[in-house]
Motif scaffolding. Structure first.
Motif, PDB file in Angstrom:
ATOM      1  N   PRO A   1      98.287  12.290  25.860  1.00  0.00           N
ATOM      2  CA  PRO A   1      98.083  10.887  26.242  1.00  0.00           C
ATOM      3  C   PRO A   1      96.680  10.439  25.857  1.00  0.00           C
ATOM      4  CG  PRO A   1      97.916  12.320  28.162  1.00  0.00           C
ATOM      5  CD  PRO A   1      98.335  13.197  27.014  1.00  0.00           C
TER       6      PRO A   1
ATOM      7  N   THR B   1      93.971   9.297  30.679  1.00  0.00           N
ATOM      8  CA  THR B   1      94.371   9.932  31.939  1.00  0.00           C
ATOM      9  C   THR B   1      93.323   9.597  32.992  1.00  0.00           C
ATOM     10  OG1 THR B   1      93.250  11.997  31.363  1.00  0.00           O
ATOM     11  CG2 THR B   1      95.594  11.855  30.874  1.00  0.00           C
TER      12      THR B   1
ATOM     13  N   SER C   1      98.831   9.065  33.821  1.00  0.00           N
ATOM     14  CA  SER C   1      98.840   9.502  32.426  1.00  0.00           C
ATOM     15  C   SER C   1      99.497   8.418  31.597  1.00  0.00           C
ATOM     16  CB  SER C   1      99.606  10.817  32.278  1.00  0.00           C
ATOM     17  OG  SER C   1      99.785  11.133  30.907  1.00  0.00           O
ATOM     18  N   SER C   2      98.859   8.038  30.498  1.00  0.00           N
ATOM     19  CA  SER C   2      99.469   7.043  29.626  1.00  0.00           C
ATOM     20  C   SER C   2     100.614   7.661  28.835  1.00  0.00           C
ATOM     21  CB  SER C   2      98.418   6.448  28.684  1.00  0.00           C
ATOM     22  OG  SER C   2      97.930   7.443  27.814  1.00  0.00           O
ATOM     23  N   SER C   3     101.312   6.864  28.072  1.00  0.00           N
ATOM     24  CA  SER C   3     102.474   7.341  27.322  1.00  0.00           C
ATOM     25  C   SER C   3     102.043   8.318  26.229  1.00  0.00           C
ATOM     26  CB  SER C   3     103.215   6.156  26.701  1.00  0.00           C
ATOM     27  OG  SER C   3     102.337   5.467  25.816  1.00  0.00           O
ATOM     28  N   ARG C   4     102.961   9.109  25.727  1.00  0.00           N
ATOM     29  CA  ARG C   4     102.702  10.057  24.650  1.00  0.00           C
ATOM     30  C   ARG C   4     104.022  10.322  23.925  1.00  0.00           C
ATOM     31  NH1 ARG C   4     103.849  10.754  29.712  1.00  0.00           N
ATOM     32  NH2 ARG C   4     104.446  12.809  30.389  1.00  0.00           N
TER      33      ARG C   4
ATOM     34  N   ALA D   1     104.614   6.514  30.249  1.00  0.00           N
ATOM     35  CA  ALA D   1     103.488   6.772  31.138  1.00  0.00           C
ATOM     36  C   ALA D   1     104.003   7.003  32.562  1.00  0.00           C
ATOM     37  CB  ALA D   1     102.530   5.586  31.117  1.00  0.00           C
ATOM     38  N   TYR D   2     103.147   7.591  33.393  1.00  0.00           N
ATOM     39  CA  TYR D   2     103.566   7.776  34.783  1.00  0.00           C
ATOM     40  C   TYR D   2     102.374   7.674  35.725  1.00  0.00           C
ATOM     41  CZ  TYR D   2     101.808  12.600  34.460  1.00  0.00           C
ATOM     42  OH  TYR D   2     101.012  13.710  34.299  1.00  0.00           O
ATOM     43  N   HIS D   3     102.681   7.275  36.951  1.00  0.00           N
ATOM     44  CA  HIS D   3     101.751   7.308  38.078  1.00  0.00           C
ATOM     45  C   HIS D   3     102.376   8.193  39.155  1.00  0.00           C
ATOM     46  CE1 HIS D   3      99.236   3.773  36.879  1.00  0.00           C
ATOM     47  NE2 HIS D   3     100.348   3.421  36.250  1.00  0.00           N
TER      48      HIS D   3
ATOM     49  N   TYR E   1     109.575  10.616  36.958  1.00  0.00           N
ATOM     50  CA  TYR E   1     108.739  10.836  35.778  1.00  0.00           C
ATOM     51  C   TYR E   1     108.931  12.246  35.241  1.00  0.00           C
ATOM     52  CZ  TYR E   1     105.413  13.610  38.567  1.00  0.00           C
ATOM     53  OH  TYR E   1     104.831  14.574  39.356  1.00  0.00           O
TER      54      TYR E   1
END
Length: 666
Positions: free
Chosen positions: A571, A574, A595-598, A612-614, A645
């Protein structure tokens, strides 16, 4: 010729170190030191010439951490690859360099996995750990095994040391953790004073959970509720150690550790595929010893030795072959020895020499395996110099790898030199502001799986090489006001990796093809902010933030469709945020990870996108006394907002879960 020189260098080094110990033991004298009690503030980020982050056992509950992997995910620059569930594999990557670039030290001695090069952090229980420290680059302390200089980061796990006296010759801590997924985890620690200089510590724990949970299944456009199965785990762990200490100038410890883990492997979520027959049994044991002596002349000797035995049994009854399924056994044995001698000719100058040797062999009952044996030698010459406000460290590491094989040709021997330069400058006289920079060369040798697994001949692989540059600053300030202290650190870095080793499916998914084809360009920024507030009406607040930006792109070949695309599972952004308040033994904490998308493949195309996820955790702790005994309780809500996620594609993470802890200290 180089090989002979390296062997001779090791032999001479061990002779000199042994001679120095015997000779100086006859001439030194011991000065009795008065006991000193130190009270201070643990900021978590240390002022050092290389980036250092730390977390102590007192803060594990702040982060709702159950394993080492849960704790270190709050460090900047760290990405934890988690395959989900209590028993899932958990590895750590620092600054996009992969798990093989992080050395893991257990009380100062490296933990090695010659088969895969990566250590499963999920196997380490936090119950016996006093502190976890992450060094990026390398530690500034010179009294370390030579192998500690071989990687781009060092994760040091420090166990709890005996804290006993004549008035209190023993200590017992017992507790139980229980919660969602049928988790039950009783544990006990017994510390015992044996004499004025000797003491012992015994830890034992067991853990069981079915690991099953529901998740939102949107694979292939579906919108339904799936259920994670075959995630059961049963673990038993015991470690024992005896400790000798004499006037803080001479210490010795002997430790034994054993862990047995039997777990199901749920596999990835794939359309019409259910993994319920894959199981993995691990039985790992090691014994290690450390002798540490400091003479009045400043001469410092560190001797370490270790023997380890790791066994894995993998079964999959549904695997289609002529044997009625997969039934594979893996056995890895290692003997390791290290010696380091340091000396200060002047108060501001220290030099050291360290030498390590390890011998590893592997047994695997797979088709045409080579049964390799690997000898690894490390020698390092290092020096620290302090002049005025400037500080410098220079080290030169020599590495030599020699393989032998029982049933096939072994890979050619390899050797390399790895230099490191570190510089720092105290911009403010009292050391509140420190500028720092380092350059480091790192070589990663192919692990035994990359070199031999399903290979008719050993693969012709060169070591990965990375050149690493880092520049940054750290500012610390204590206040006599509402804000008790404030810390900020920022580091920018540039890493360039060549000869990157890639593994990809060959004729079948099980038969891998491994080649040196990769070049990676990594640029990033790590930022840490921490502060603590003085109590107001008994309420004390804490706040910390760790942010990372990473641009890690593949520059192997301009003709590739993924040229200059972000490398898999990296990502760009982060963030870890932790805040809490304490009052009269009660603590309430909030922990948030973003974390941002990847992308999970090299091509940054929409079909390989991972969102992405929180994820947020809450914890409530309470320390109290009852019947003159000290109790600790905790309630932890993990994934409090029930985020759906994944960290690794196809491996859904657990939903909201609850964990309770009750602990008694005598």
């Amino acid at each position: 010729m180089l090989n002979k020189n390296i062997f001779a260098l090791n032999a001479i080094a061990f002779f000199i170190l042994g001679f120095s110990q015997n000779t100086l033991a006859q001439s030194d004298s011991v000065k009795n030191l008065q006991e000193v009690h130190i009270q201070g503030i643990t900021s978590g980020v240390l002022k050092s010439a290389t980036p250092v982050q730390a977390i102590t056992s007192a803060d594990f509950s702040r982060y709702s951490a159950f394993s080492v992997a849960d704790a270190v995910r709050n460090f900047s620059g760290v990405a934890v690859r988690d395959y989900g569930g209590i028993g899932g594999l958990k590895t750590v990557s620092v600054r996009s360099m992969g798990a093989g670039y992080t050395s893991v030290l257990y009380d100062g001695i490296p933990i090695n996995d010659a088969q895969t090069g990566q250590v499963d952090l999920g196997r380490f229980n936090l119950l016996n750990l006093q502190e976890i420290i992450l060094y990026t680059g390398q530690p500034i302390n010179l009294s370390l095994p030579a192998r500690s200089y071989a990687n781009s980061a060092v994760l040091s796990l420090i166990t709890k040391q005996p804290q006993l006296s004549v008035e209190k010759p023993y200590g017992i801590t017992a507790g139980v953790r229980a919660g969602s997924f049928s988790l039950i985890n009783p544990y006990v620690q017994w510390q015992q004073r044996l004499s004025n200089n000797w003491s012992a510590v015994l830890n034992a724990s067991t853990q069981k959970a079915n690991g099953n949970y529901k998740f939102k299944d949107n694979f292939g456009g579906r919108d339904t509720i799936g259920r994670r199965v075959n995630s059961d785990v049963s673990t038993q762990q015991i470690d024992w150690g005896v400790y000798y200490s004499k006037d803080d100038s001479t210490t010795f410890r002997l430790q034994f550790n054993y862990i047995s883990s039997d777990r199901g492997l749920p596999g990835p979520v794939i359309l019409n595929a259910v993994y319920q027959d894959q199981h993995l049994l691990n039985q790992d044991a090691f014994v290690q010893a450390v002798y540490d002596r400091i003479w009045q002349s400043s001469l410092h000797l560190l001797l370490t030795a270790k023997a380890s035995h790791n066994y894995q049994h993998y079964t999959d009854a549904s695997f289609l072959n002529n044997n009625g399924g997969a039934n594979e056994h893996y056995t890895q044995r290692e003997l390791y020895q290290s010696a380091t001698l340091s000396y200060k000719p002047f108060n501001n100058w220290e030099i050291s020499y360290g030498t390590d040797a390890s011998f590893t062999d592997m047994d695997i009952d797979v088709y045409r395996y080579a049964f390799p044996k690997r000898l690894s030698l490390y020698n390092v010459l290092a020096s620290n110099l302090k002049t005025g406000r400037f500080g410098f460290q220079a080290s030169l590491l020599s590495m030599y790898i020699n393989d032998d094989a029982e049933t096939n040709t072994a890979a050619k021997s390899k050797s390399a030199l790895s230099p490191t330069l570190v510089a720092s400058f105290e911009a403010i006289k009292n050391g509140e502001l420190l500028f720092r920079a380092f350059y480091k060369d790192v070589y990663r040798y192919p692990n035994l799986s990359e070199q031999y697994y399903y290979a008719v001949q050993p693969r012709n692989l060169q070591p990965e090489q990375s050149r690493q540059f880092n520049a940054g600053a750290v500012y610390t300030k204590n206040f006599d006001s509402f804000t008790e202290y404030f810390l900020a650190s920022v580091d920018g870095y540039y890493y360039k990796v060549t000869n990157k080793i890639f593994s990809f499916p060959g004729r079948s998914a099980e038969i891998l093809s491994v080649r040196n084809i990769g070049k990676v360009d990594i640029r990033g920024l790590d930022l840490n902010l921490k502060t603590r507030f003085k109590p107001v009406n008994g309420y004390a607040g804490l706040l910390s933030l760790a942010y990372t930006y990473q641009r890690a792109i593949d520059i192997s070949n301009p003709g590739d469709s993924f040229y200059k695309d972000q490398i898999p599972y990296t990502p760009k952004h982060t963030l870890a945020l932790n805040a809490g308040v304490r009052h009269n033994g009660v603590g309430l904490f909030y922990n948030h990870i973003f974390s941002s998308s990847r992308y999970y493949l090299s091509n940054n195309r929409p079909e390989y996108y991972v969102p992405a996820y929180h994820v947020s955790d809450l914890s409530l702790t309470y320390n109290f006394k009852l019947l003159k005994k000290q109790f600790y309780t905790a309630v932890e809500v993990n994934n409090a907002f029930n985020s759906n996620y994944v960290i690794v594609k196809g491996y859904p993470m657990p939903p909201r879960s609850l964990r309770l802890t009750l602990q008694l200290t005598i």
